[in-house]
Design a protein around this motif. Sequence first.
Motif, PDB file in Angstrom:
ATOM      1  N   GLU A 252      86.692  94.676  84.733  1.00  9.50           N
ATOM      2  CA  GLU A 252      85.222  94.672  84.803  1.00  9.50           C
ATOM      3  C   GLU A 252      84.668  95.988  84.264  1.00  9.50           C
ATOM      4  OE1 GLU A 252      83.788  93.589  88.766  1.00  9.50           O
ATOM      5  OE2 GLU A 252      85.432  92.172  88.906  1.00  9.50           O
ATOM      6  N   ASN A 264      92.154  86.898  77.634  1.00  8.27           N
ATOM      7  CA  ASN A 264      91.441  86.588  78.872  1.00  8.27           C
ATOM      8  C   ASN A 264      90.576  87.730  79.403  1.00  8.27           C
ATOM      9  OD1 ASN A 264      92.154  83.938  79.133  1.00  8.27           O
ATOM     10  ND2 ASN A 264      94.071  84.425  80.156  1.00  8.27           N
ATOM     11  N   GLY A 265      90.160  88.630  78.540  1.00  6.15           N
ATOM     12  CA  GLY A 265      89.252  89.693  78.951  1.00  6.15           C
ATOM     13  C   GLY A 265      89.903  90.851  79.680  1.00  6.15           C
TER      14      GLY A 265
ATOM     15  N   TYR B 277      74.848  82.613  84.536  1.00  5.36           N
ATOM     16  CA  TYR B 277      75.224  84.018  84.370  1.00  5.36           C
ATOM     17  C   TYR B 277      75.981  84.219  83.057  1.00  5.36           C
ATOM     18  CZ  TYR B 277      76.819  88.693  85.541  1.00  5.36           C
ATOM     19  OH  TYR B 277      77.043  90.046  85.537  1.00  5.36           O
ATOM     20  N   LYS B 286      77.854  90.814  76.251  1.00  7.31           N
ATOM     21  CA  LYS B 286      79.024  91.265  77.023  1.00  7.31           C
ATOM     22  C   LYS B 286      80.223  90.526  76.477  1.00  7.31           C
ATOM     23  CE  LYS B 286      77.575  92.503  81.684  1.00  7.31           C
ATOM     24  NZ  LYS B 286      77.647  92.145  83.089  1.00  7.31           N
ATOM     25  N   SER B 287      81.386  91.186  76.428  1.00 11.20           N
ATOM     26  CA  SER B 287      82.519  90.474  75.823  1.00 11.20           C
ATOM     27  C   SER B 287      83.041  89.413  76.785  1.00 11.20           C
ATOM     28  CB  SER B 287      83.618  91.439  75.396  1.00 11.20           C
ATOM     29  OG  SER B 287      83.958  92.274  76.443  1.00 11.20           O
ATOM     30  N   PRO B 288      83.324  88.230  76.262  1.00 13.52           N
ATOM     31  CA  PRO B 288      83.743  87.111  77.096  1.00 13.52           C
ATOM     32  C   PRO B 288      85.208  87.213  77.533  1.00 13.52           C
ATOM     33  CG  PRO B 288      83.652  86.449  74.797  1.00 13.52           C
ATOM     34  CD  PRO B 288      83.216  87.869  74.838  1.00 13.52           C
ATOM     35  N   GLY B 289      85.509  86.711  78.720  1.00 17.37           N
ATOM     36  CA  GLY B 289      86.885  86.664  79.189  1.00 17.37           C
ATOM     37  C   GLY B 289      87.349  85.229  79.259  1.00 17.37           C
ATOM     38  N   ARG B 290      88.102  84.894  80.305  1.00 21.24           N
ATOM     39  CA  ARG B 290      88.606  83.532  80.477  1.00 21.24           C
ATOM     40  C   ARG B 290      87.462  82.512  80.472  1.00 21.24           C
ATOM     41  NH1 ARG B 290      93.304  81.021  83.034  1.00 21.24           N
ATOM     42  NH2 ARG B 290      94.469  82.936  83.195  1.00 21.24           N
ATOM     43  N   ALA B 295      83.802  89.319  82.422  1.00 20.85           N
ATOM     44  CA  ALA B 295      84.864  89.848  83.291  1.00 20.85           C
ATOM     45  C   ALA B 295      84.401  89.976  84.739  1.00 20.85           C
ATOM     46  CB  ALA B 295      85.340  91.192  82.768  1.00 20.85           C
ATOM     47  N   ASP B 296      83.083  90.181  84.958  1.00 23.71           N
ATOM     48  CA  ASP B 296      82.646  90.410  86.337  1.00 23.71           C
ATOM     49  C   ASP B 296      82.158  89.132  87.024  1.00 23.71           C
ATOM     50  OD1 ASP B 296      80.402  90.161  84.819  1.00 23.71           O
ATOM     51  OD2 ASP B 296      79.300  91.800  85.742  1.00 23.71           O
ATOM     52  N   PHE B 298      83.825  87.158  88.865  1.00 20.26           N
ATOM     53  CA  PHE B 298      84.346  87.128  90.227  1.00 20.26           C
ATOM     54  C   PHE B 298      83.434  87.943  91.154  1.00 20.26           C
ATOM     55  CE2 PHE B 298      86.781  89.346  93.535  1.00 20.26           C
ATOM     56  CZ  PHE B 298      87.217  88.264  94.276  1.00 20.26           C
ATOM     57  N   TYR B 299      83.092  89.148  90.727  1.00 16.37           N
ATOM     58  CA  TYR B 299      82.240  90.032  91.522  1.00 16.37           C
ATOM     59  C   TYR B 299      80.854  89.415  91.725  1.00 16.37           C
ATOM     60  CZ  TYR B 299      79.716  94.353  92.753  1.00 16.37           C
ATOM     61  OH  TYR B 299      78.952  95.298  93.367  1.00 16.37           O
ATOM     62  N   SER B 302      81.634  87.053  94.475  1.00 20.77           N
ATOM     63  CA  SER B 302      82.204  87.649  95.692  1.00 20.77           C
ATOM     64  C   SER B 302      81.133  88.422  96.459  1.00 20.77           C
ATOM     65  CB  SER B 302      83.397  88.541  95.365  1.00 20.77           C
ATOM     66  OG  SER B 302      83.013  89.690  94.658  1.00 20.77           O
ATOM     67  N   ARG B 303      80.300  89.171  95.747  1.00 20.95           N
ATOM     68  CA  ARG B 303      79.309  89.946  96.492  1.00 20.95           C
ATOM     69  C   ARG B 303      78.227  89.046  97.074  1.00 20.95           C
ATOM     70  NH1 ARG B 303      77.371  91.288  91.038  1.00 20.95           N
ATOM     71  NH2 ARG B 303      75.112  91.276  91.023  1.00 20.95           N
TER      72      ARG B 303
END
Lengths: 452, 452
Positions: A252, A264-265, B277, B286-290, B295-296, B298-299, B302-303
């Motif tokens: 992140e 996968n980032g 989001y 923002k660079s893409p992940g999975r 990348a954030d 999850f956060y 989670s928050r």
Amino acid sequence: MIGKIVAISDINVSIFADYPQEVKIGDILYAETQSKIYRFEIVEIKNNTITTIPFSSVIGLKRGLSVYPLKKGLGIEYSKEILGRVFNSYGELIDGTVINIPNERSIYNRHLTIADINVNNEILWTGIKVIDFFSPLSKGFKMGLLGGAGVGKTVLIKELINNIYKNLNSNAIFVGVGERSREGKELYDEMKESDLLDKISIVFGQMGDNPVSRSKAIYSGLTLAEYLRDEQHQDVLLFIDNIYRFVQAKSEISTELKRVPVENGYPTTMASDVSEVEERINSTDDGSITSFQAIYVPADDLNDEAVQTILSHMDGQIVLDRKVAEKGLYPAINIFRTTSKLIDIDKIGKEHYDLVSSVLKYLTRYEELEEIIAVLGIDELSSEDKNIFYRSRKLRNYFTQPMFVAENYTNIPGKFVKINDVLEDVKNILSGTYDNIDESKFLYIGTVKEIL
Amino acid sequence: MEKETAEQLFEEDYVDQMLDDKIKKINYHHNVYDVGKVIQVKDFIIYANGLENVSFYEKVNIDNKAIGYVMKMESNCVVIAVLKQTDKISIGDSVYQSNEEYMGEFSTDALGRIIDIFGEDKLTNKKYQNIIKLKVEEDNTPIMERTPVKRPLFTGIAGIDLIYPIGRGQRQLIIGDKKTGKTQLCLDTIVNQRGQNIICIYVAIGKTKKEVKEIYYELLKRNAMSYTIIITAFYDELAPVITLTPYYALSVARFYMLQGYDVLVCIDDLKRHADAYREISLISMKSPGRDAYPADIFYFHSRLLEKGCQYQNGASITILPVVETTGGDITDYISTNIISITDGQIVLSSKNFQKGERPAIDYGLSVSRLGGAVQEAEMKKLGATVRQKLLSYLETRDVYELANVDEMSKELQDKIFEGKKILDNLIQYKFSPLSKQEIINKFVFLGEKKDG
């Protein structure tokens, strides 16, 4: 004053510095508004531009604010009093206590050389049948705990804290990285109730915290473990729940710093980030750090880059499996994928070694038989296969175990089982001594003696 | 005092006049410090220069055409996420700062109504009179201020209250394909809270207006609106509104929790929330992940879900997030992320739904990490028995699917008969809640047989 803030995003604050030569990477800076003090850690310096990551939310922060140096890097205060205390990721106490006459050390960079590392360690029995039998561990061991979400990983960790402490009398460090606050607090409460709290120090950087906090908890926890090993000469137990969240937090941050990601980032520095942490967890002549590291598997994909990187550091792995959990068998361990470097005829002896191979042979055949039965029915099996089928089911049930820490869920008191009893019982099940006992009686028992 | 000369008078007047004019002008047009110009428009993301004084997350007004908040500040421009827009934004439009953090607007009059993040009553399209401003995102509840989750929250559904119970302060995911009754489970739970002194908040994320209105009438018909607030971000709302709405809903929940109320929040659904989001993240580069999520991600969840808790003042926030899956796959990225955050999941299967099982719970895949800890003694004991027998039956059913029942051993026949009876007894149609005693009575046959 170091400089002024020029750019702000969630977890990236850039500062234009007049004298960038006065700071270095890892230093801590701060800025102040009327209502709040903001702290930042330096992660990149390029000419006059300093890139930092903020310790907490940056809501309300403005460009143009002056930034001042706070101190040289993150440190943690320690003394014998760390036991029973709860720290946050930045090494600050969060349980309302203080440490009197503390020493302080930096949380980074304590590398061990090959000469420091001790590799001759004795076996450590956990009292959990399926682990001691299929995947025994020794002092200084690094055991990965894998498994998708919701299959009982945290219960297993708590059971290990409970059993190994009772057995070895060693202090433990628990590092909560990116996991549930509720579980963290419950761990604390349960430790307190069972009078174990003064045997453990806890560091929390839980999932509601920002990625900077989640990425730092592990360094603070490691520093405490190293203190117990190096200065108190203990065999320390280190629980990390969850090491994957450390990589996740790092990615992140990396994204926000606009660094080029890999698959996968994940961040390009993933391998070095992980080894920086893992290489600090080792046994020396002063003492040992035995670690259990929960490894979350994203999207149930074991081939995930981060999971594989972490696994390359492990001496063994325990794999928790949703399919086993679905059958109501806990601990839901997939014995085919659970391994340990100690499954070696020189280390555990011939009897244990041979039994492991026979059990694996039986259970492999059982899996095949299950498919045949689904089509043809049990009656079509040869008598040898029938024996394998029924005994394997007994074995499978036998390797479930009531847990001390799950007593209020299962309503069955926990059991600590000695390895010799396990070997004896397994031998008897395989040889057919218990063929006339109903398979469901083997569920959630300690030793077979209890049901004879 | 000396008498002032005409010249002096003139000068003073002139200077005063000049100053007044200037101040008026500044107040009206502002200056580069508090006003900016739009330099780029990219869907709902606006780039503006100027605004030197603006702070992170501050509310801004774009020429009375739109309002938004500052989501990022770079050295030469400010990035603004637009929340509400009445007219097209053009390059050169002025952006005015407000000197205050962006806040959600709420009114206690909204109890029994449908409200959005702007404090507007969606049934009348009028803004409420007595508006309370709430931070969209409150700080995370500190870990040491949480207490154990152990009081039950009854859904009135036997399969849940008995087998996978929900406690006050728990986060229990409801996951399943389209048309498997996810929303219905939320509504059943809300209806069952009548007279329990619980405030219910139903958060409709990315639902159509028609759906929301139907839900409103369903609840109204059953006298459930008197303690319920529907908070909505419709399908056609801008992505920033959709992403902020669940956070806002939890700020509202916290508002009531701090007054001592137990609060139940149903968030329907988080997949749409994640997609909104992703939309913002990709548009803001923002660079893409999975799966192209940032990348954030999850956060991001989670928050949000960590705001559910049992608080030290005795009140609680229970969260029932909903996630929609495709093809019954609960191992995709967003689902496993959320499963790893919540305290358990109720999995609904379309196969069970088609078979006529209502609610269509897949008992094998569902989990409660708290389990018996949130049940009262009698339910806990019965629940453990029912759960074990049911899971064991479901497993046996799969293995012996093609076998002839008549040729089975008596024991096995009994087991299958009993399992079937349990499954039949768990069938329950919508809006027909069962009380604790009714549930116990339904399953009392399990205990009776043992005694006999």
